[in-house]
Design a protein around this motif. Structure first.
Motif: not given
Length: 126
Positions: A37-56
């Protein structure tokens, strides 16, 4: 954090001291929840994840919102809007389709599907 800690302690107490067992390992679920849950509120990390998923998934028929970097901070993620049915509408549709297939097998009348004619996932609003 303390609420999760209390839930873990209570679950451990119920399982170990009272010797009550559940069909699932609830203590492990609570520990995982505490860590994730704390990772879900790490928005910098979430933006990186969005980009990584979109690329894949690039080139597939699956689309994701795009984070608008100039509008994102450590406390806010701003993304493009995707027009179309919500996730819950898709789930409901799948449930109806399942029920309809069962009804059709039994010779009962079948209902209508969600209208997806306006669903244009490649059109991202910026």
């Amino acid at each position: 954090k303390s609420d999760i800690g209390n839930l873990i302690a209570f679950t451990d107490f119920v399982q170990e001291k009272l010797n009550l067992r559940f069909n699932v390992d609830q203590a492990s679920i609570m520990r995982e929840y505490r860590d994730i849950v704390p990772q879900e509120f790490d928005f910098v990390r979430e933006v990186r994840n969005l980009r990584r998923i979109a690329k894949r998934i690039e080139g597939s028929n699956v689309v994701t919102p795009v984070a608008l970097s100039h509008l994102c901070t450590e406390k806010i993620i701003t993304m493009t809007f995707l027009e179309g049915p919500t996730f819950s509408q898709i789930i409901e549709q799948q449930e109806r389709l399942h029920e309809q297939s069962e009804s059709a097998e039994q010779g009962l009348p079948v209902g209508r599907d969600i209208d997806l004619s306006t669903f244009r996932p490649k059109e991202l609003l910026t």
